[in-house]
Design an enzyme around this catalytic site. Structure first.
Site, PDB file in Angstrom:
ATOM      1  CG  HIS A 289     -32.696 -45.054 -24.371  1.00  0.00           C
ATOM      2  ND1 HIS A 289     -33.107 -44.277 -23.312  1.00  0.00           N
ATOM      3  CD2 HIS A 289     -31.743 -44.335 -25.030  1.00  0.00           C
ATOM      4  CE1 HIS A 289     -32.424 -43.135 -23.324  1.00  0.00           C
ATOM      5  NE2 HIS A 289     -31.599 -43.145 -24.355  1.00  0.00           N
ATOM      6  NE  ARG A 337     -29.295 -43.981 -27.485  1.00  0.00           N
ATOM      7  CZ  ARG A 337     -29.529 -43.571 -28.706  1.00  0.00           C
ATOM      8  NH1 ARG A 337     -29.589 -44.455 -29.694  1.00  0.00           N
ATOM      9  NH2 ARG A 337     -29.702 -42.298 -28.978  1.00  0.00           N
ATOM     10  CE  LYS A 340     -25.394 -41.659 -28.067  1.00  0.00           C
ATOM     11  NZ  LYS A 340     -26.405 -40.948 -28.883  1.00  0.00           N
ATOM     12  CG  ASP A 343     -27.705 -37.191 -19.737  1.00  0.00           C
ATOM     13  OD1 ASP A 343     -28.003 -36.606 -18.666  1.00  0.00           O
ATOM     14  OD2 ASP A 343     -28.258 -36.936 -20.825  1.00  0.00           O
ATOM     15  CB  CYS A 345     -31.412 -37.464 -17.325  1.00  0.00           C
ATOM     16  SG  CYS A 345     -31.094 -38.345 -18.855  1.00  0.00           S
ATOM     17  CE1 TYR A 346     -30.920 -41.819 -20.435  1.00  0.00           C
ATOM     18  CE2 TYR A 346     -28.695 -41.039 -20.833  1.00  0.00           C
ATOM     19  CZ  TYR A 346     -29.980 -41.237 -21.268  1.00  0.00           C
ATOM     20  OH  TYR A 346     -30.340 -40.869 -22.529  1.00  0.00           O
ATOM     21  CG  ASP A 393     -25.830 -34.392 -20.307  1.00  0.00           C
ATOM     22  OD1 ASP A 393     -24.945 -35.155 -19.911  1.00  0.00           O
ATOM     23  OD2 ASP A 393     -26.148 -34.292 -21.512  1.00  0.00           O
ATOM     24  CG  ASP A 400     -32.392 -29.394 -18.158  1.00  0.00           C
ATOM     25  OD1 ASP A 400     -32.664 -30.315 -17.353  1.00  0.00           O
ATOM     26  OD2 ASP A 400     -31.738 -29.583 -19.194  1.00  0.00           O
ATOM     27  CG  HIS A 403     -30.357 -32.978 -17.277  1.00  0.00           C
ATOM     28  ND1 HIS A 403     -30.843 -32.340 -18.396  1.00  0.00           N
ATOM     29  CD2 HIS A 403     -29.764 -34.122 -17.713  1.00  0.00           C
ATOM     30  CE1 HIS A 403     -30.540 -33.056 -19.472  1.00  0.00           C
ATOM     31  NE2 HIS A 403     -29.887 -34.148 -19.087  1.00  0.00           N
TER      32      HIS A 403
HETATM   33  C1  FPP Z   1     -32.444 -40.531 -26.346  1.00  0.00           C
HETATM   34  O1  FPP Z   1     -31.958 -39.284 -26.425  1.00  0.00           O
HETATM   35  C2  FPP Z   1     -33.592 -40.564 -25.398  1.00  0.00           C
HETATM   36  C3  FPP Z   1     -34.603 -41.389 -25.553  1.00  0.00           C
HETATM   37  C4  FPP Z   1     -34.632 -42.286 -26.722  1.00  0.00           C
HETATM   38  C5  FPP Z   1     -35.679 -41.520 -24.511  1.00  0.00           C
HETATM   39  C6  FPP Z   1     -36.515 -40.346 -24.154  1.00  0.00           C
HETATM   40  C7  FPP Z   1     -37.538 -40.739 -23.163  1.00  0.00           C
HETATM   41  C8  FPP Z   1     -37.593 -40.276 -21.896  1.00  0.00           C
HETATM   42  C9  FPP Z   1     -36.637 -39.268 -21.400  1.00  0.00           C
HETATM   43  C10 FPP Z   1     -38.524 -40.784 -20.851  1.00  0.00           C
HETATM   44  C11 FPP Z   1     -39.947 -40.927 -21.118  1.00  0.00           C
HETATM   45  C12 FPP Z   1     -40.627 -41.386 -19.915  1.00  0.00           C
HETATM   46  C13 FPP Z   1     -41.921 -41.173 -19.596  1.00  0.00           C
HETATM   47  C14 FPP Z   1     -42.408 -41.637 -18.286  1.00  0.00           C
HETATM   48  C15 FPP Z   1     -42.875 -40.514 -20.486  1.00  0.00           C
HETATM   49  P1  FPP Z   1     -30.470 -39.016 -26.941  1.00  0.00           P
HETATM   50  O2  FPP Z   1     -30.162 -39.831 -28.140  1.00  0.00           O
HETATM   51  O3  FPP Z   1     -30.358 -37.544 -27.033  1.00  0.00           O
HETATM   52  O4  FPP Z   1     -29.629 -39.473 -25.673  1.00  0.00           O
HETATM   53  P2  FPP Z   1     -28.551 -40.659 -25.471  1.00  0.00           P
HETATM   54  O5  FPP Z   1     -27.397 -40.353 -26.339  1.00  0.00           O
HETATM   55  O6  FPP Z   1     -28.217 -40.534 -24.022  1.00  0.00           O
HETATM   56  O7  FPP Z   1     -29.227 -41.959 -25.789  1.00  0.00           O
HETATM   57  K     K Z   2     -29.263 -37.113 -23.912  1.00  0.00           K
END
Ligand code: FPP
Ligand code: K
Length: 486
Positions: A289, A337, A340, A343, A345-346, A393, A400, A403
């Site tokens: 991820h 990933r 998916k 977004d 944030c990536y 996103d 927010d 993001h």
């Molecule tokens: C999946 O969300 C998101 C994660 C598995 C990772 C969350 C971790 C962080 C945002 C960063 C942590 C970093 C530090 C430095 C503490 P989802 O399944 O809602 O999103 P997706 O569909 O985009 O994978």
């Molecule tokens: K997400």
């Protein structure tokens, strides 16, 4: 060609036909001033032209014949995103590349509001307060906003959230955890100054981090809590910025497993997080991820020069393959990933990996082949800016601080190139975990652009490992390098 007056079609493929024919049209428009085919297209009004965003490189998606839940979700997202790449539904002012300008003043206002008081129904978010501060302050500094007005408040907030046995909780009386501790330290370093630095109890912090180190080399997020790559990254960020000793404190349970330093077995543990896909997961055996990829690369980039540590502990070609596969076409933004959705944030979690990757290769110049900086910039400017301010996103989502922070960090990553110089002789960068102080401050990326730095689309340089302003990193480490003991 589709009738421009017709209502938006409902199926993705006809929508795409429309986009693709519009693409041809814009290419024709830009390829030649006096193009006869242009005449055949009918007159383009001033207004139409003013509302035509830069869509020259909007490519068609690569499709699999098999329809699944995943492919449907993907198509629905395309439906939502494409109008923002194709046109300018928010009616933002456009830059010279016909993309929405960075809405600086609106984003500053949004982030300042995010730092304001919250009504009582937000009480459940209290544990996330350190994060809210970090994201908002980082977003503001990226937008060149002077955050010194928040200095006292940040010091006050975190003095009461610091736990007597080390580390920070979400607020007064809450148990410490590595995530709020990381956000607290970054916020304090960002506001900077002696009183911010001196408010940090480095000795109890060292002991606290010592309790996170595990027998297998990794770190937990809290005593007895989950062990994942965030723990390793957060711990090393804190140790490096605060210039803490590398040896484990005498009371660290990991000493009972034969470890004597925080780095023992850590590189091997990070290696075990790289998956068959090439990406990096939270812990060995999990799914790769983006957020964890950044944590893994960040951790290795603190352990030593990226050229050594990344190549030693990761299969870089496989990782590059996975990272570049995260860039969605035609959206231009990243997903986190496989299979998916894009977004914003990536833009950072993946986009921010490239500086670290580039530092691990022999190239001393910005790469254009590994990732498409302008496509990412286009996604952020066109699709991730919320009309009233703040970043999102994807279109249709609420803005927010999270993001906003990571879209802006991603835009900065696209705009700048940072070289790593092992032999750099600076004022600071002596002692343990000094690799992060050997980055060159960065130059503007000079390849194909969709942002106009002259006219306000530039985001500040951001330290590629710590994700806070450059000078604040140096100021803090410099302060603690000048200190004897705790
Ligand atoms: C999946 O969300 C998101 C994660 C598995 C990772 C969350 C971790 C962080 C945002 C960063 C942590 C970093 C530090 C430095 C503490 P989802 O399944 O809602 O999103 P997706 O569909 O985009 O994978
Ligand atoms: K997400």
């Amino acid at each position: 060609m589709a009738d421009p007056g017709a209502p938006s079609s409902t199926t993705p493929s006809s929508r795409l036909d429309e986009i693709l024919s519009a693409e041809d049209r814009v290419e024709e428009l830009s390829d030649s001033e006096n193009n006869s085919e242009y005449e055949d297209m009918g007159p383009v009004t001033e207004e139409e032209l003013a509302n035509t965003a830069y869509i020259k490189s909007v490519t068609s998606p690569i499709r699999d014949a098999l329809q699944t839940e995943t492919s449907k979700a993907r198509d629905e997202t395309l439906e939502v995103v494409l109008p923002f790449l194709e046109s300018n539904p928010n009616e933002f002012e456009l830059n010279i590349f016909r993309l929405p300008k960075l809405q600086r003043a609106k984003h500053v206002q949004f982030l300042k509001n995010a730092l304001g008081d919250y009504p009582s129904q937000f009480a459940m978010m209290d544990a996330a307060r350190p994060w809210l501060l970090y994201w908002s302050l980082q977003g503001l500094t990226a937008l060149s906003y002077d955050i010194s007005e928040y200095q006292e408040r940040v010091i006050h907030t975190f003095s009461s959230a610091q736990h007597p046995t080390g580390g920070y909780g979400g607020g007064f009386g809450q148990l410490p955890h590595l995530a709020p501790t990381y956000a607290a330290i970054l916020s304090l370093v960002m506001v900077g100054g002696r009183s911010a630095y001196d408010s940090i109890d480095r000795k109890t912090m060292w002991h606290y981090l010592g309790r996170m180190k595990q027998a297998d080399g990794g770190f937990t997020m809290s005593p007895g809590g989950e062990e994942d790559i965030r723990g390793a990254f957060c711990a090393l960020v804190i140790m490096s910025l605060l210039n803490l000793p590398l040896e484990l404190p005498p009371d660290s349970p990991a000493r009972g497993h034969g470890h004597s330093t925080f780095l023992d077995n850590l590189g091997d543990w990070v290696s075990r997080c790289q998956t068959y896909e090439g990406g990096i997961s939270a812990a060995p055996g999990n799914e790769a991820h983006g957020a964890y990829a950044f944590c893994g690369l960040g951790c290795l980039s603190i352990m030593g020069p990226p050229k050594e540590t990344l190549n030693k502990h990761l299969n870089i070609p496989l990782l590059i393959h996975w990272l570049s596969s995260r860039q969605c076409a035609p959206e231009g933004g990243y997903n986190g990933r496989t299979n998916k959705l894009v977004d914003g944030c990536y833009s950072h979690w993946i986009g921010g990996c490239w500086s670290l990757i580039e530092a691990s290769t022999s190239s001393a110049t910005p790469s254009t082949s590994l990732w498409n900086r302008s496509a990412l910039g286009r996604y952020i400017l066109s699709a991730a800016q919320f009309k009233k301010g703040g970043l999102v996103d994807k279109p249709g989502k609420r803005p927010d601080a999270y993001h906003s922070c990571y879209n802006l960090a991603g835009l900065s990553a696209a705009q700048h190139f940072y070289g790593f110089d092992e032999d750099m002789e600076g004022e600071i960068g002596k002692g343990d975990l000094n690799a992060p102080y050997h980055w060159k401050k960065g130059v503007l990326y000079e390849g194909e652009k969709v942002w106009d730095e002259e006219e306000g689309d530039a985001v500040e340089k951001i330290h590629p490992v710590f994700v806070i302003p450059w000078d604040k990193v140096e100021e803090c480490r410099g302060y603690f390098e000048g200190k004897e003991g705790f």
